[in-house]
Enzyme design. Structure first.
Site, PDB file in Angstrom:
ATOM      1  N   GLY A  15      39.957  -4.210  17.544  1.00 23.21           N
ATOM      2  CA  GLY A  15      39.848  -3.112  16.569  1.00 23.21           C
ATOM      3  C   GLY A  15      39.798  -1.770  17.277  1.00 23.21           C
ATOM      4  O   GLY A  15      39.207  -1.660  18.346  1.00 23.21           O
ATOM      5  N   ARG A  76      45.994  -7.747  17.979  1.00 21.82           N
ATOM      6  CA  ARG A  76      45.341  -9.013  18.333  1.00 21.82           C
ATOM      7  C   ARG A  76      46.480  -9.978  18.646  1.00 21.82           C
ATOM      8  O   ARG A  76      47.477 -10.000  17.945  1.00 21.82           O
ATOM      9  CB  ARG A  76      44.483  -9.506  17.172  1.00 21.82           C
ATOM     10  CG  ARG A  76      43.406  -8.465  16.789  1.00 21.82           C
ATOM     11  CD  ARG A  76      42.415  -9.011  15.791  1.00 21.82           C
ATOM     12  NE  ARG A  76      41.702  -7.936  15.117  1.00 21.82           N
ATOM     13  CZ  ARG A  76      40.543  -7.410  15.532  1.00 21.82           C
ATOM     14  NH1 ARG A  76      39.970  -7.849  16.629  1.00 21.82           N
ATOM     15  NH2 ARG A  76      39.966  -6.451  14.848  1.00 21.82           N
ATOM     16  N   GLY A 108      35.901  -9.984  22.420  1.00 21.90           N
ATOM     17  CA  GLY A 108      37.066 -10.876  22.437  1.00 21.90           C
ATOM     18  C   GLY A 108      38.040 -10.463  23.537  1.00 21.90           C
ATOM     19  O   GLY A 108      38.538 -11.309  24.301  1.00 21.90           O
ATOM     20  N   THR A 130      34.225  -0.226  20.458  1.00 18.17           N
ATOM     21  CA  THR A 130      34.074  -0.797  19.122  1.00 18.17           C
ATOM     22  C   THR A 130      32.986   0.001  18.405  1.00 18.17           C
ATOM     23  O   THR A 130      32.008   0.395  19.035  1.00 18.17           O
ATOM     24  CB  THR A 130      33.696  -2.302  19.166  1.00 18.17           C
ATOM     25  OG1 THR A 130      33.178  -2.679  17.894  1.00 18.17           O
ATOM     26  CG2 THR A 130      32.644  -2.629  20.205  1.00 18.17           C
ATOM     27  N   ILE A 131      33.144   0.220  17.112  1.00 21.61           N
ATOM     28  CA  ILE A 131      32.131   1.028  16.422  1.00 21.61           C
ATOM     29  C   ILE A 131      30.853   0.235  16.161  1.00 21.61           C
ATOM     30  O   ILE A 131      29.822   0.810  15.854  1.00 21.61           O
ATOM     31  CB  ILE A 131      32.662   1.622  15.088  1.00 21.61           C
ATOM     32  CG1 ILE A 131      32.994   0.533  14.076  1.00 21.61           C
ATOM     33  CG2 ILE A 131      33.839   2.543  15.330  1.00 21.61           C
ATOM     34  CD1 ILE A 131      33.142   1.071  12.654  1.00 21.61           C
ATOM     35  N   ASP A 134      27.889  -3.786  19.341  1.00 21.78           N
ATOM     36  CA  ASP A 134      27.321  -5.140  19.395  1.00 21.78           C
ATOM     37  C   ASP A 134      27.485  -5.801  20.758  1.00 21.78           C
ATOM     38  O   ASP A 134      27.426  -7.016  20.874  1.00 21.78           O
ATOM     39  CB  ASP A 134      27.975  -6.006  18.297  1.00 21.78           C
ATOM     40  CG  ASP A 134      29.488  -6.061  18.419  1.00 21.78           C
ATOM     41  OD1 ASP A 134      30.054  -5.310  19.243  1.00 21.78           O
ATOM     42  OD2 ASP A 134      30.119  -6.849  17.700  1.00 21.78           O
ATOM     43  N   ARG A 176      29.317  -6.849  10.343  1.00 20.28           N
ATOM     44  CA  ARG A 176      29.329  -8.208   9.795  1.00 20.28           C
ATOM     45  C   ARG A 176      28.223  -9.056  10.431  1.00 20.28           C
ATOM     46  O   ARG A 176      27.574  -9.836   9.764  1.00 20.28           O
ATOM     47  CB  ARG A 176      30.703  -8.851  10.043  1.00 20.28           C
ATOM     48  CG  ARG A 176      31.247  -9.489   8.788  1.00 20.28           C
ATOM     49  CD  ARG A 176      32.699  -9.843   8.913  1.00 20.28           C
ATOM     50  NE  ARG A 176      33.562  -8.693   8.767  1.00 20.28           N
ATOM     51  CZ  ARG A 176      34.664  -8.461   9.476  1.00 20.28           C
ATOM     52  NH1 ARG A 176      35.030  -9.282  10.419  1.00 20.28           N
ATOM     53  NH2 ARG A 176      35.397  -7.406   9.254  1.00 20.28           N
ATOM     54  N   GLU A 192      16.409   4.834   1.332  1.00 27.02           N
ATOM     55  CA  GLU A 192      15.152   4.251   0.848  1.00 27.02           C
ATOM     56  C   GLU A 192      15.015   2.810   1.284  1.00 27.02           C
ATOM     57  O   GLU A 192      13.914   2.297   1.448  1.00 27.02           O
ATOM     58  CB  GLU A 192      15.080   4.335  -0.687  1.00 27.02           C
ATOM     59  CG  GLU A 192      14.617   5.673  -1.210  1.00 27.02           C
ATOM     60  CD  GLU A 192      15.595   6.809  -0.946  1.00 27.02           C
ATOM     61  OE1 GLU A 192      16.818   6.541  -0.952  1.00 27.02           O
ATOM     62  OE2 GLU A 192      15.156   7.940  -0.717  1.00 27.02           O
TER      63      GLU A 192
HETATM   64  P1  ATP Z   1      36.640  -6.153  17.898  1.00 26.38           P
HETATM   65  O1  ATP Z   1      35.200  -5.982  18.345  1.00 26.38           O
HETATM   66  O2  ATP Z   1      37.187  -4.956  17.281  1.00 26.38           O
HETATM   67  O3  ATP Z   1      36.862  -7.403  17.088  1.00 26.38           O
HETATM   68  P2  ATP Z   1      37.667  -7.637  20.108  1.00 26.38           P
HETATM   69  O4  ATP Z   1      38.154  -7.236  21.443  1.00 26.38           O
HETATM   70  O5  ATP Z   1      36.418  -8.479  20.065  1.00 26.38           O
HETATM   71  O6  ATP Z   1      37.486  -6.313  19.254  1.00 26.38           O
HETATM   72  P3  ATP Z   1      39.317  -9.869  19.260  1.00 26.38           P
HETATM   73  O7  ATP Z   1      40.347  -9.956  18.202  1.00 26.38           O
HETATM   74  O8  ATP Z   1      38.171 -10.803  19.217  1.00 26.38           O
HETATM   75  O9  ATP Z   1      38.831  -8.334  19.295  1.00 26.38           O
HETATM   76  O10 ATP Z   1      40.038 -10.063  20.688  1.00 26.38           O
HETATM   77  C1  ATP Z   1      41.171  -9.285  21.041  1.00 26.38           C
HETATM   78  C2  ATP Z   1      42.194 -10.145  21.690  1.00 26.38           C
HETATM   79  O11 ATP Z   1      41.649 -10.713  22.905  1.00 26.38           O
HETATM   80  C3  ATP Z   1      42.636 -11.353  20.895  1.00 26.38           C
HETATM   81  O12 ATP Z   1      43.628 -11.030  19.942  1.00 26.38           O
HETATM   82  C4  ATP Z   1      43.191 -12.286  21.985  1.00 26.38           C
HETATM   83  O13 ATP Z   1      44.500 -11.915  22.342  1.00 26.38           O
HETATM   84  C5  ATP Z   1      42.255 -11.972  23.160  1.00 26.38           C
HETATM   85  N1  ATP Z   1      41.224 -13.025  23.244  1.00 26.38           N
HETATM   86  C6  ATP Z   1      40.079 -13.128  22.546  1.00 26.38           C
HETATM   87  N2  ATP Z   1      39.407 -14.262  22.853  1.00 26.38           N
HETATM   88  C7  ATP Z   1      40.160 -14.907  23.769  1.00 26.38           C
HETATM   89  C8  ATP Z   1      40.037 -16.141  24.505  1.00 26.38           C
HETATM   90  N3  ATP Z   1      38.980 -16.949  24.344  1.00 26.38           N
HETATM   91  N4  ATP Z   1      41.022 -16.458  25.358  1.00 26.38           N
HETATM   92  C9  ATP Z   1      42.083 -15.664  25.555  1.00 26.38           C
HETATM   93  N5  ATP Z   1      42.275 -14.509  24.890  1.00 26.38           N
HETATM   94  C10 ATP Z   1      41.331 -14.120  24.031  1.00 26.38           C
END
Ligand code: ATP
Length: 328
Positions: A15, A76, A108, A130-131, A134, A176, A192
């Site tokens: 994101g 993604r 991720g 990320t906003i 977390d 979330r 409140e």
């Molecule tokens: P956000 O916090 O906004 O969700 P994020 O980096 O956690 O950001 P994800 O969609 O979870 O977003 O991960 C981004 C990309 O990283 C995924 O689309 C995928 O290509 C890659 N990725 C995530 N997990 C794995 C994994 N276990 N193995 C390989 N690639 C991964």
């Protein structure tokens, strides 16, 4: 300084968040400062697999520090989750002569980078963008401060209309799995009641709290609700429930949605992004790899990816107490 690294790639992934552009600018300019070539990778891991790269120099990142979103685009990629996809990504790096990369994204994206590093020993550093705030290993992720300011500004406006009509407003904000935005923006905007995933307030306690609020002379109320709050009802169901049980209230719902992700980054996020970009590139040049840069006690420090992706950054208990006291 360089331990053999000559070309660094930079990407934004997952994101988008305000401050990502400021981080890209910092990475590119730190490379220029150390006379290292820098390539922007479009659309995160998807663009990496396709070799969608552009050479960037200090001037190619002019005028972006104040822009929301990401000029490199984000995506993604399902394919990067597969061994074959990562093999293609590695081939693209080899073909372009890129020998280290910086990924700006969430947990991720860091997990993907970690797997890639395990398979190919490829040097990588992460910048948390990320906003949601977390991620373990940093008190602030890029975009979080901007999102808080956006939410507080909007709630201030909602309060104007709420107090003109003696209304109760449920304002749903992003979060979330974690309630950082709800808790901090809620305290900052004088809500409140604040409903977050970490706490199960329960419907009865919510009604009690609203009744007390009414009895204490408040004519309007704002309840900030994180997307993932544990009461288990959507904000619209909450509205119906409260209206059924407290006919004295006219309830309105406002779901803030994606506006929280947009906008020009705050000064805090721009400075943080600039500091993180310098640290990420210089750490790669020092031969470090597999770390996320983060803010700890106002210092930019490194946290190994495997720790950064473990669990979610916990809510500030002191702030929960402050919130309770403020809503007396
Ligand atoms: P956000 O916090 O906004 O969700 P994020 O980096 O956690 O950001 P994800 O969609 O979870 O977003 O991960 C981004 C990309 O990283 C995924 O689309 C995928 O290509 C890659 N990725 C995530 N997990 C794995 C994994 N276990 N193995 C390989 N690639 C991964």
């Amino acid at each position: 300084m360089s331990k053999g690294i000559k070309k660094i790639g930079v990407m934004t992934s997952g994101g988008d968040s305000p401050g990502m552009n400021a981080a890209v600018r910092s990475v590119v300019r730190t490379c220029a400062y150390h006379k290292i070539e820098c390539y922007g990778i479009y659309r995160g891991y998807e663009g990496l697999i396709e070799g969608d790269f552009v050479k960037m120099d200090a001037r190619s990142v002019k005028g972006i520090i104040n822009k929301g979103g990401t000029v490199l685009k984000s995506a993604r990629s399902k394919e990067f989750r597969t061994k074959e996809g990562r093999a293609k990504a590695h081939e693209q790096f080899v073909k372009a002569g890129i020998d280290g990369f910086v990924v700006i994204g969430g947990d991720g994206s860091f997990t993907g980078a970690m797997v890639f590093n395990q398979e190919y020993g490829f040097p990588v550093m992460g910048i948390p963008g990320t906003i949601d705030n977390d991620i373990v290993g940093t008190t602030h992720t890029l975009g979080y401060d901007t999102a808080l300011n956006t939410v507080v500004e909007v709630i201030d406006k909602i309060r104007d209309t709420a107090s003109s009509h003696n209304r109760l407003f449920f304002v749903e904000v992003m979060g979330r799995d974690v309630g950082h935005i709800a808790l901090n923006a809620g305290v900052g905007a004088g809500a409140e009641e604040i409903l977050i995933p970490e706490e199960d307030l329960g419907l009865e306690r919510l009604l009690d709290s609203l009744r007390r609020s009414k009895q204490s002379g408040k004519s309007s109320s704002i309840v900030v609700v994180a997307e993932g709050d544990k009461i288990g009802k959507s904000v619209f169901e909450l509205k119906d429930y409260v209206e059924e049980n407290m006919s004295e209230y006219e309830v309105r719902v406002s779901v803030l949605g994606h506006m929280q992700r947009g906008g020009s980054p705050s000064c805090f996020d721009r400075v943080l992004a600039s500091r993180m970009g310098v640290k990420a590139v210089e750490s790669l040049l020092e031969g470090k790899s597999n770390y996320m840069v983060g803010l700890k006690n106002d210092l930019i420090e490194l946290t190994p990816f495997d720790q950064a992706v473990k669990g979610k950054a916990k809510i500030d208990k002191e702030l929960l107490r402050v919130s309770d006291i403020m809503t007396v």
